[in-house]
Design a protein around this motif. Structure first.
Motif, PDB file in Angstrom:
ATOM      1  N   ALA A 137       0.784  -1.153  -0.105  1.00 11.43           N
ATOM      2  CA  ALA A 137       0.056  -0.135   0.108  1.00 11.43           C
ATOM      3  C   ALA A 137       0.864   1.397   0.231  1.00 11.43           C
ATOM      4  O   ALA A 137       0.487   2.316  -0.343  1.00 11.43           O
ATOM      5  CB  ALA A 137      -0.840  -0.072   1.343  1.00 11.43           C
ATOM      6  N   ALA A 138       2.118   1.176   0.404  1.00  8.36           N
ATOM      7  CA  ALA A 138       3.045   2.434   0.460  1.00  8.36           C
ATOM      8  C   ALA A 138       3.320   2.664  -0.937  1.00  8.36           C
ATOM      9  O   ALA A 138       3.690   4.026  -1.118  1.00  8.36           O
ATOM     10  CB  ALA A 138       4.130   2.076   1.305  1.00  8.36           C
ATOM     11  N   GLU A 139       3.404   1.766  -1.877  1.00  9.10           N
ATOM     12  CA  GLU A 139       3.546   2.059  -3.408  1.00  9.10           C
ATOM     13  C   GLU A 139       2.592   2.165  -4.216  1.00  9.10           C
ATOM     14  O   GLU A 139       2.598   2.631  -5.332  1.00  9.10           O
ATOM     15  CB  GLU A 139       4.721   1.032  -3.830  1.00  9.10           C
ATOM     16  N   ASP A 140       1.315   1.477  -3.679  1.00 12.90           N
ATOM     17  CA  ASP A 140       0.229   1.298  -4.894  1.00 12.90           C
ATOM     18  C   ASP A 140      -0.949   1.772  -4.016  1.00 12.90           C
ATOM     19  O   ASP A 140      -1.345   1.134  -3.160  1.00 12.90           O
ATOM     20  CB  ASP A 140       0.066  -0.316  -5.221  1.00 12.90           C
ATOM     21  N   GLU A 141      -1.596   2.781  -4.547  1.00 10.34           N
ATOM     22  CA  GLU A 141      -2.841   3.265  -4.082  1.00 10.34           C
ATOM     23  C   GLU A 141      -3.936   2.502  -3.920  1.00 10.34           C
ATOM     24  O   GLU A 141      -4.726   2.642  -3.384  1.00 10.34           O
ATOM     25  CB  GLU A 141      -3.058   4.801  -4.633  1.00 10.34           C
ATOM     26  N   SER A 142      -4.088   1.531  -4.984  1.00  9.64           N
ATOM     27  CA  SER A 142      -5.245   0.705  -5.383  1.00  9.64           C
ATOM     28  C   SER A 142      -5.254  -0.510  -4.075  1.00  9.64           C
ATOM     29  O   SER A 142      -6.257  -1.267  -4.038  1.00  9.64           O
ATOM     30  CB  SER A 142      -5.042   0.074  -6.666  1.00  9.64           C
ATOM     31  N   LEU A 143      -4.233  -0.769  -3.388  1.00  9.83           N
ATOM     32  CA  LEU A 143      -4.385  -1.598  -2.475  1.00  9.83           C
ATOM     33  C   LEU A 143      -5.044  -1.100  -0.886  1.00  9.83           C
ATOM     34  O   LEU A 143      -5.121  -1.775   0.096  1.00  9.83           O
ATOM     35  CB  LEU A 143      -2.890  -2.188  -2.072  1.00  9.83           C
ATOM     36  N   LYS A 144      -5.496   0.236  -0.982  1.00 11.63           N
ATOM     37  CA  LYS A 144      -6.140   0.802  -0.016  1.00 11.63           C
ATOM     38  C   LYS A 144      -7.393  -0.102   0.293  1.00 11.63           C
ATOM     39  O   LYS A 144      -7.846  -0.304   1.539  1.00 11.63           O
ATOM     40  CB  LYS A 144      -6.422   2.001  -0.339  1.00 11.63           C
TER      41      LYS A 144
END
Length: 269
Positions: free
Chosen positions: A86-93
């Motif tokens: 989630a720190a690198e990919d916003e879609s994992l929120k």
């Protein structure tokens, strides 16, 4: 003097406030680090205890410890993978939100399994084991699906980035070796189906005799004009041996006949 004293007192108070704030921050960070270390040590001890119980205690008690160890290991691995991605990919929120809801069910099941570890009635515990095993499998399968999906997504992004980087490096390497690039050989244009290429024979055509060679030209005389000259010569280019023809042929003497009168001489008077 009073103004200087007031400014000095204000600076002292400001430094005290900043020192207190920094002290609180440092103490809070240290406390969080200690709590994190204690929690990690506690989890490690509990995991080793559950692993020992699963091997040492036979029957339903050992199976309960094994279910708890399986649940805790899967949930912890999924949590670490999602937080790292989630720190690198916003879609994992959104995936993190789903995992929080799944964690509530996992914690509820873990608490129930912990209570059943000290259950004295082994027969009742054995009767509830199928439902506990099914709930544990469902939660761990969901957690594993989220974890592997996040890892596959990160791996796909890394592969795409590597492919793009490799293509850019190939272009740059070719530009640096510009002296080794050669032009492709030119190929003749394909002829139409009905046309014949000079020097080729169509299948089935009779073989003609070879064309005899042309005789050589006789050697030119000294002073002769170049035989390859094709334009007309100028009048001054003729040799002195050839007589010059007049433009109009002069009239010849007229013949005389007997019946013609002699011409009279002209009178001088």
């Amino acid at each position: 003097m009073e103004a200087v004293a007031a400014v000095f007192a204000l600076l002292v108070v400001l430094f005290l406030v900043l020192g207190a704030y920094a002290t609180v921050k440092v103490v809070g960070a240290a406390k969080r680090g200690v709590d994190r270390t204690i929690n990690q040590a506690r989890r490690t001890v509990e995991d080793h205890t559950l692993r020992a119980k699963s091997f040492a205690q036979p029957g339903p008690a050992g199976e309960v410890a094994q279910l708890r160890l399986k649940l805790r290991t899967s949930m912890r691995a999924t949590q670490e993978a999602l937080h790292a991605g989630a720190a690198e990919d916003e879609s994992l929120k959104e995936s993190l939100g789903l995992f929080e809801r799944l964690s509530a069910h996992g914690q509820e099941l873990d608490a129930e399994l912990r209570r059943l570890e000290s259950e004295p009635d082994r027969a009742t515990l054995a009767g509830r084991m199928p439902s506990l095993r099914e709930r544990t499998d469902r939660i761990t399968e969901s957690a594993d699906a989220l974890r592997w999906a996040a890892r596959d997504r990160a791996r796909r992004f890394a592969e795409d980035d590597l492919d793009s980087l490799s293509a850019q490096i190939d272009v740059e390497a070719g530009a640096l070796r510009h002296w080794t690039t050669t032009e492709p050989p030119r190929t003749a244009a394909p002829s139409a189906p009905g046309t014949k290429t000079p020097g080729t024979k169509s299948p089935g055509a009779p073989t003609s005799a070879p064309t005899p060679p042309w005789p050589e030209a006789p050697p030119a005389a000294a002073g002769a004009a170049d035989p390859r000259q094709t334009w007309p010569e100028t009048p001054g280019a003729r040799t002195a041996e050839e007589p010059t023809r007049p433009a109009i042929t002069p009239p010849g003497p007229r013949p005389t006949y007997p019946w013609q009168k002699k011409p009279r001489p002209e009178s001088t008077t």
